[in-house]
Scaffold this motif. Structure first.
Motif, short mmCIF file in Angstrom:
data_model
loop_
_atom_site.label_atom_id
_atom_site.label_comp_id
_atom_site.label_asym_id
_atom_site.label_seq_id
_atom_site.Cartn_x
_atom_site.Cartn_y
_atom_site.Cartn_z
N VAL A 1 0.83 -1.21 0.00
CA VAL A 1 0.00 0.00 0.00
C VAL A 1 0.86 1.26 0.00
CG1 VAL A 1 -1.87 1.21 1.20
CG2 VAL A 1 -1.64 -1.26 1.47
N ASN A 2 0.45 2.24 -0.76
CA ASN A 2 1.04 3.58 -0.69
C ASN A 2 -0.09 4.59 -0.61
OD1 ASN A 2 3.99 3.55 -0.95
ND2 ASN A 2 3.54 5.59 -1.82
N GLU A 3 -0.17 5.30 0.52
CA GLU A 3 -1.32 6.18 0.76
C GLU A 3 -0.95 7.66 0.62
OE1 GLU A 3 -3.22 5.60 4.57
OE2 GLU A 3 -4.92 6.87 4.04
N TYR A 4 -1.94 8.44 0.27
CA TYR A 4 -1.85 9.91 0.22
C TYR A 4 -1.39 10.40 1.58
CZ TYR A 4 -3.58 14.66 -0.72
OH TYR A 4 -3.69 16.00 -0.93
N SER A 5 -0.45 11.30 1.61
CA SER A 5 0.07 11.78 2.90
C SER A 5 -0.57 13.12 3.26
CB SER A 5 1.58 11.94 2.84
OG SER A 5 2.01 12.63 4.00
N ALA A 6 -1.31 13.10 4.38
CA ALA A 6 -1.93 14.35 4.85
C ALA A 6 -0.95 15.15 5.70
CB ALA A 6 -3.19 14.03 5.63
N ARG A 7 0.29 14.63 5.87
CA ARG A 7 1.36 15.43 6.49
C ARG A 7 2.01 16.28 5.40
NH1 ARG A 7 5.74 12.20 9.49
NH2 ARG A 7 6.16 14.24 10.37
N TYR A 8 2.04 15.70 4.20
CA TYR A 8 2.76 16.33 3.09
C TYR A 8 1.85 17.23 2.27
CZ TYR A 8 6.20 16.51 -0.69
OH TYR A 8 7.11 16.93 -1.61
N SER A 9 0.58 16.78 2.10
CA SER A 9 -0.34 17.49 1.21
C SER A 9 -1.61 17.88 1.96
CB SER A 9 -0.74 16.61 0.04
OG SER A 9 0.40 16.09 -0.58
N VAL A 10 -2.32 18.86 1.42
CA VAL A 10 -3.59 19.30 2.01
C VAL A 10 -4.67 18.29 1.62
CG1 VAL A 10 -5.32 21.14 1.97
CG2 VAL A 10 -2.88 21.71 1.85
N MET A 11 -5.50 17.90 2.60
CA MET A 11 -6.59 16.96 2.31
C MET A 11 -7.63 17.66 1.44
SD MET A 11 -6.05 14.03 3.77
CE MET A 11 -7.52 13.08 4.16
N PRO A 12 -8.03 17.05 0.31
CA PRO A 12 -9.08 17.69 -0.50
C PRO A 12 -10.42 17.71 0.24
CG PRO A 12 -7.97 15.92 -1.71
CD PRO A 12 -7.54 15.80 -0.28
N ASP A 13 -11.27 18.64 -0.16
CA ASP A 13 -12.57 18.85 0.48
C ASP A 13 -13.60 17.86 -0.07
OD1 ASP A 13 -14.75 19.96 1.64
OD2 ASP A 13 -14.75 21.80 0.47
N ARG A 14 -13.50 16.58 0.34
CA ARG A 14 -14.42 15.55 -0.14
C ARG A 14 -14.84 14.69 1.04
NH1 ARG A 14 -10.64 12.76 -4.57
NH2 ARG A 14 -9.66 12.38 -2.59
N PHE A 15 -16.15 14.55 1.23
CA PHE A 15 -16.65 13.80 2.38
C PHE A 15 -17.70 12.80 1.92
CE2 PHE A 15 -15.16 17.86 3.89
CZ PHE A 15 -14.46 17.54 5.04
#
Ligand SMILES: Cc1cc2nc3c(=O)[nH]c(=O)nc-3n(C[C@H](O)[C@H](O)[C@H](O)COP(=O)(O)OP(=O)(O)OC[C@H]3O[C@@H](n4cnc5c(N)ncnc54)[C@H](O)[C@@H]3O)c2cc1C
Length: 295
Positions: free
Chosen positions: A120-134
């Motif tokens: 697994v390789n996941e999006y990093s919310a330390r590195y990037s801003v979380m997109p506005d999707r819920f």
């Protein structure tokens, strides 16, 4: 000392017969899930397969390694694959791999990540801003707590309560603005994210071999799994089914739509007596199996 590979000769041998791409030359096969989610098949191994065969052939190739290359007919290959699956052979199915790109809410990712046999390789919310999707369920999919299963919810709640629930989600999503504002004021991304709700979407690449994908599917397509992850699991099955149709059929026949019986259940079936157990849950499971078998 520098690594010297000059004495190693690589012989590149062509395929013995014409091949085709199991993904029809596409970069990805994508299925939309829920409002913002998706699961996309982005690669497969084997990707190139002899014409007239499917990727199932990689299983046969591995299983027959001791007998030399495939001289058998397609229907014999099918029989061999079905035999291997029925008898719980594992390694031939590990010869096939699939790589997916998945966008899903964090509460689903938490269930999914428990399957340890994938890469697994996941999006990093330390590195990037979380997109506005819920993630928000539809009004008719706000489910009541199940009385039978502590982990589940099945029937919809009344409309007013459903609306109240959706308003509650809207309030948690409103934290996003403050998240952005605090990022703007210099709070680190790794800290600012901790006020975001579990319904926010994350993304990852998920690569897994077919043996462990079938294990994942048997658990996550099952009615006991939460509906939201089930939706992804069904989409995953739909993506791989055309590529490994023989395995997919055998999986449904012997695993997913089959019934595993305990010794007590076999005894109850043989004698026609009630299950020799006073465990409520075990009896409920036996009832479920009887229903499935039309007894
Ligand atoms: C309906 C449902 C409800 C659940 N509820 C909960 C819950 O309330 N709380 C909770 O914590 N979890 C829960 N889980 C998660 C569950 O307990 C498993 O962790 C998850 O399903 C992964 O299963 P797995 O370990 O078989 O799969 P994988 O991790 O993919 O492993 C596949 C197989 O590989 C082998 N394997 C993998 N890693 C190792 C290892 N390190 N050592 C030895 N063998 C290994 C095992 O044979 C395993 O079965 C739930 C799962 C489901 C489907």
């Amino acid at each position: 000392m520098p690594v010297d590979l000059s004495h190693i000769q690589i012989q590149k041998k062509p395929f013995e017969s014409p091949t085709y791409d199991v993904m029809d030359g596409a970069a990805r096969w994508e299925v939309k899930v829920h409002d913002h989610g998706l699961i996309a098949l982005v690669d497969a191994m084997p990707r190139l397969v002899p014409q007239g065969q499917t990727a199932d052939s990689a299983i046969v190739q591995a299983a027959r390694v001791s007998y030399g290359a495939g001289t058998k007919k397609v229907n014999e290959d099918r029989g061999l694959i079905r035999y291997l699956l029925r008898h719980r052979h594992t390694t031939p199915f590990e010869m096939i791999e699939f790589k997916f790109h998945v966008a899903m809410p964090i509460f689903i990712a938490r269930q999914w990540i428990r399957h340890r046999t994938a890469n697994v390789n996941e999006y990093s919310a330390r590195y990037s801003v979380m997109p506005d999707r819920f993630y928000r369920p539809t009004v008719d999919n706000v489910r009541q707590q199940s009385m039978l299963n502590r982990q589940g919810g099945e029937e919809p709640v009344d409309e007013m309560t459903a609306q109240q629930f959706l308003d509650y989600l809207a309030k948690t999503e409103a934290h996003y603005q403050e998240y952005e504002e605090l990022l703007g004021k210099g709070v680190s991304r790794e800290l600012a994210r901790i006020g975001l709700p579990l319904g926010i979407y994350t993304e990852w690449y998920w690569k897994c071999d077919l043996h462990n994908i079938l294990h994942f599917l048997s658990l996550r397509m099952d009615a006991h799994a939460q509906q939201e992850i089930r939706d992804y699991a069904y989409a995953m099955f739909a993506l791989i089914q055309p590529i490994v149709p023989v395995v997919a059929e055998a999986f449904l026949d012997y695993e997913f739509e089959g019934v595993h019986m305990t010794r007590l259940e076999i005894e109850a079936l043989r004698t026609g007596k009630p299950l020799a157990s006073d465990n409520k849950r075990e009896n409920a499971e036996w009832e479920e199996k009887r229903n499935k078998m039309g007894l």
